[in-house]
Design an enzyme around this catalytic site. Structure first.
Site, PDB file in Angstrom:
ATOM      1  CB  CYS B 128      -0.941  -0.211   1.207  1.00 43.99           C
ATOM      2  SG  CYS B 128      -0.035  -0.488   2.882  1.00 43.99           S
ATOM      3  CG  HIS B 252      -1.628   4.161   4.089  1.00 43.48           C
ATOM      4  ND1 HIS B 252      -2.040   3.562   5.429  1.00 43.48           N
ATOM      5  CD2 HIS B 252      -0.837   2.986   3.809  1.00 43.48           C
ATOM      6  CE1 HIS B 252      -1.903   2.598   5.646  1.00 43.48           C
ATOM      7  NE2 HIS B 252      -1.214   1.845   4.832  1.00 43.48           N
TER       8      HIS B 252
END
Lengths: 358, 358
Positions: B128, B252
């Site tokens: 990710c 994120h």
């Protein structure tokens, strides 16, 4: 029998910690005076279990004060600190107002207490994010020199005051207990009380602390750049910062990358940090030991870990630096400056008035 | 009448998003099959409002499957992905297991979809934290070249699964509603379910994601280094990362510093990012516009802002990169790879078996 010490901004998040640090200080304190805005005047706070009535901060409030700790915002310091100096006090100012003033030393006692000598009445306490980085990097600078710093911060909301702490708690409760979507939360203070728009901090990371300057860096980021050069007395040190607020109440963390002038051995770097006053080495990744904000809260120390070589640059080192932003980042560093002034025999009226009375 | 698509790990945080992304996908899907561990077999999930009974993942479960999306942990992929390939499926694996395998392309479709050609049955989806950085940096690499990356991450807990999300919520409630001190919170999962010690994430920042490697970097950090080189097909790009978990559920954020081969004009960099598929420029500091995790959640895009020159290095640029770690960081990138395979006519059994059956 001891100094008269005034705390200006006694009702704030930092002011409360200043009172606590003074209670625990080695400084000989004869009398404590607590000052705040007219709104808080008349209220009562405790110092060593004694009731102290809060007084309003005015131009004439500093008669008889030996040491005045200011932490009530830059405009209060700008207006009243020169009057405190005129009245014969030494001012330790925790705001940004005098930090770049040529006649105000900018001091982290472990790093540059010598800058206190020949002070002109006002000593500036650096920004929270700068102070802990200085404690971590000074032992490295002393042995190997410092060419460059790139830092990304993970800053706690208490740096923005009591209101920001309450706002964060309210937002978190609204999501956890009432099921609100974080992006729909109401915000009134963060990222910066002085800016136009406000954004939620709960479950978020805000890449803005203080307002923006003309070069697209924030004032907070430029504080880290300018204050590092002044404290380390080296304009050639390159410093670029990205300052970010995260949903932590207290305890600033920093991901710091540096390039040293001479190549440093990592074991020697760890030893230098471990031996430096105010720094604590917490670095044993085999046992998952590294600094954490929740553990740093309440401590005066700066914790350093995750120290490792850059994967490509021989003189590059990465580390993780954590400290209590209200203590070493503000209240403790201010009281520690006062203790240093006392130890060096520097608590006395200045002989030259260098700061403008407005 | 369309592909038979299997989701392995259908009950996980990423699995749930994979199902949603497939529901919204342009991929011609004839049949959906949901696989998980024996524990979840027999339970029912929905796909386009139809009940689908979860099946156990076994060596023989992949008969008739055209595309298998794996997101049930590295050991499940290691064990079963080769059987899926043997059964004639193309595997898109969201775990780290095959990412460095020489016969598994590692793909972010906007960046290197060409690597899908001549696949051998398994395509790896990057980590990710790597994916969103690639989307932000590829437009810069294409025009000015890329020498170096230093990245500090602000990663959400959902990357560690449903259990980590629940642990975070419980810890926050224990502090906010029951008055616990964050350092006294009970932790069972974070920072890494596979490591020995567990620490609180509420009101904390944990500089550990995944376990540590021999060089004192974590696996998560080394993923960013190795995956960047493989995706950008350039081992000379220097990448050093510091990966940090913060108390955010999803989204994120990354503070990224790069050095380009040729000096880039910041206005041109912003334009290149704005024009790159999958990237959204959110950069107007005069109006406090920059990417935020809470706003990125639910979007397939990667948001880039705070783009500015380093204060000292002419070829240095800082930026702030945010994306939904469960979508572009995992489920969407996996489904997007499946769509790319379809568009390129690459959904077919492999002719050479390169992966070991265990």
């Amino acid at each position: 029998m001891g100094y008269t010490v005034a705390v200006v901004g006694a009702t704030g998040a930092v002011g409360a910690q200043m009172i606590k640090m003074l209670e625990e200080s080695t400084l000989p304190i004869g009398k404590i005076r607590l000052l705040a805005s007219a709104r808080s005047a008349g209220k009562v706070l405790q110092f060593k279990e004694q009731d102290i009535i809060i007084e309003e901060t005015t131009e004439t409030a500093f008669d008889g004060v030996d040491i005045a700790l200011f932490s009530a915002g830059g405009s209060t310091s700008a207006k009243y600190a020169p009057y405190a100096v005129k009245a014969g006090a030494v001012v330790v100012d925790n705001t940004s107002h005098f930090r770049q003033h040529p006649d105000a030393p900018l001091v982290v006692p472990e790093v540059n207490a010598h800058a206190l000598d020949n002070h002109k009445g006002i000593i500036a306490c650096p920004n929270c994010s700068t102070i802990q980085m200085m404690v971590a990097l000074e032992p490295i600078r002393q042995q190997w020199g410092l060419k460059r710093i790139i830092v990304s911060t993970y800053q706690a909301v208490s740096g923005a005051g009591v209101g920001a702490i309450m706002e964060t708690q309210e937002q978190l409760r609204a999501v956890l207990n009432d099921g609100l979507n974080p992006k729909d939360l109401e915000a009134k203070i963060l990222p910066s009380g002085g800016d136009k728009k406000h954004y939620p901090i709960a479950f978020n990371a805000l890449p803005q602390i203080d307002v923006f300057t003309d070069n697209d860096y924030t004032y907070e980021e430029m504080k880290m750049t300018k204050e590092t050069k002044k404290i380390m007395e080296d304009d050639a040190i390159a410093v670029s910062a990205t300052c970010v607020r995260i949903p932590v109440l207290s305890g600033h963390s920093e991901s710091v990358y540096i390039e040293t002038k001479e190549i440093a051995d990592i074991t020697a770097v760890k030893k230098a940090i471990a031996n430096f006053p105010g720094a604590v080495l917490e670095d044993d990744v085999a046992h998952q030991i590294y600094p954490q904000a929740v553990n740093a809260v309440g401590s005066r120390d700066t914790f350093v870990g995750r120290i490792r070589k850059d994967l490509d640059k021989e003189n590059g080192i990465h580390m993780w630096v954590v400290s209590d932003n209200l203590l070493k980042g503000a209240a403790w560093n201010s009281v520690q400056i006062a203790e240093s002034l006392h130890e060096r025999g520097l608590v006395h009226p200045t002989t030259e008035m260098k700061f403008e009375l407005k």
